[in-house]
Design a protein around this motif. Sequence first.
Motif, mmCIF file in Angstrom:
data_model
loop_
_atom_site.group_PDB
_atom_site.id
_atom_site.type_symbol
_atom_site.label_atom_id
_atom_site.label_comp_id
_atom_site.label_asym_id
_atom_site.label_seq_id
_atom_site.Cartn_x
_atom_site.Cartn_y
_atom_site.Cartn_z
ATOM 1 N N TYR A 236 0.847 -1.194 0.000
ATOM 2 C CA TYR A 236 0.000 0.000 0.000
ATOM 3 C C TYR A 236 0.885 1.248 0.000
ATOM 4 N N GLY A 237 0.870 1.998 -1.091
ATOM 5 C CA GLY A 237 1.656 3.227 -1.145
ATOM 6 C C GLY A 237 3.133 3.009 -1.369
ATOM 7 N N SER A 238 3.545 1.762 -1.591
ATOM 8 C CA SER A 238 4.952 1.448 -1.826
ATOM 9 C C SER A 238 5.033 0.075 -2.471
ATOM 10 N N GLU A 239 6.245 -0.303 -2.861
ATOM 11 C CA GLU A 239 6.437 -1.667 -3.338
ATOM 12 C C GLU A 239 6.338 -2.621 -2.152
ATOM 13 N N GLN A 240 5.818 -3.802 -2.412
ATOM 14 C CA GLN A 240 5.708 -4.804 -1.351
ATOM 15 C C GLN A 240 7.101 -5.181 -0.862
ATOM 16 N N ASN A 241 7.273 -5.248 0.453
ATOM 17 C CA ASN A 241 8.587 -5.529 1.030
ATOM 18 C C ASN A 241 8.380 -6.259 2.351
ATOM 19 N N TYR A 242 8.420 -7.588 2.285
ATOM 20 C CA TYR A 242 8.175 -8.387 3.486
ATOM 21 C C TYR A 242 9.245 -8.173 4.548
ATOM 22 N N ASP A 243 10.501 -8.019 4.115
ATOM 23 C CA ASP A 243 11.574 -7.841 5.096
ATOM 24 C C ASP A 243 11.340 -6.592 5.943
ATOM 25 N N GLU A 244 10.970 -5.497 5.276
ATOM 26 C CA GLU A 244 10.720 -4.261 6.014
ATOM 27 C C GLU A 244 9.472 -4.383 6.879
ATOM 28 N N CYS A 267 2.149 -14.022 9.648
ATOM 29 C CA CYS A 267 3.263 -14.210 8.714
ATOM 30 C C CYS A 267 3.941 -15.560 8.939
ATOM 31 N N TYR A 268 4.147 -15.937 10.201
ATOM 32 C CA TYR A 268 4.768 -17.233 10.483
ATOM 33 C C TYR A 268 3.837 -18.392 10.115
ATOM 34 N N GLU A 269 2.565 -18.223 10.274
ATOM 35 C CA GLU A 269 1.630 -19.296 9.927
ATOM 36 C C GLU A 269 1.553 -19.502 8.418
ATOM 37 N N LYS A 270 1.553 -18.388 7.663
ATOM 38 C CA LYS A 270 1.366 -18.477 6.215
ATOM 39 C C LYS A 270 2.684 -18.508 5.434
ATOM 40 N N GLY A 271 3.797 -18.203 6.124
ATOM 41 C CA GLY A 271 5.068 -18.170 5.419
ATOM 42 C C GLY A 271 5.264 -16.928 4.582
ATOM 43 N N TRP A 272 4.765 -15.807 5.060
ATOM 44 C CA TRP A 272 4.914 -14.543 4.346
ATOM 45 C C TRP A 272 6.202 -13.867 4.799
ATOM 46 N N GLY A 273 7.236 -13.965 3.960
ATOM 47 C CA GLY A 273 8.519 -13.316 4.280
ATOM 48 C C GLY A 273 9.394 -14.125 5.209
#
Length: 311
Positions: A236-244, A267-273
């Motif tokens: 939202y309003g930027s490029e997607q950045n899981y690390d940040e 995030c830990y349940e779904k493996g997002w980043g």
Amino acid sequence: MANGEIQSLLEKGEKFYDIGKYDDAEKYLQDAAEKGSARAKTLLGICYIQFKVLRHNPADALKLFREAAAQGDLDAVYNVGICYLCGMGVQQNFGEASYWLGQASEQGSGAAMFYQGVLYFNGLGVDRDCEKAMELWRRASEMKIAPAQYNLAVCYEAGEGGVRKTEHSVVEAIKLYTSAAESGYSPAQYRLGCCYAEGKGVPGNMQKAMGWYKLAADQGNADAQCSLGVCYEFGYGSEQNYDEALRLFRRSAAQGNERAQYNLGFCYEKGWGVPVNPEQAEQWYQKAAERGDGKSKAALERIHREKNGTV
């Protein structure tokens, strides 16, 4: 002792105080205070109550504030009120706090107006009187006291404190949030970011929302850190950045923010980043649930049903 010599001692003490050399400041302020300078007593009290000089404590500070207040020093009158409000150097007493803050308010202290407004709004030490609180916050807001501007804005936005929520009241809230945010007050920066994200009182603009979130997040505001993390998580309003996103969620969660704790669990349940980690997911959901987060409670119930093989 000539007034000129006392003034010279005070000025030297203030000089060291202003550059953060508090031990050096104490020497001159102590000398000036012993010779009767009310301003020196107040500054010395501030050093003691904020533990800038470790040999003394809040009780010593309160004694100095009382002496300076009796000599008519406005900052001292205010600080006696703050000591009673927060229980520093004395047992907490909202009634006494209201008395001293009221005295300081009548003498023009905007900070005192803010805190006395808090007492009236919550009925602490005084009968609850939202109209009185709002009036105090309006007066303090005119003096650019950022927390007063923020509290007043919250009431205008939500229709609290006897305010009828209208389109005009929300616009007034935005003006107050903006003024407080521009002065660097992080709760106002966060709330202004929310208004831009939601298009409330202003056209929706995620870039502006992120800008205000970042200013507040950089000051350690946990709500802003979480909301900025969501922006990076979903782009939202930027490029997607899981690390940040994860970095911000962790900073926020470490402060006890239940939304960030839930987001980390998700995030830990779904493996997002991050690699999928059910144990970490459950731990973060549990932390958030213990703070009352409904989504985390529901997630834990679902996980437990899945473990038990029930629907």
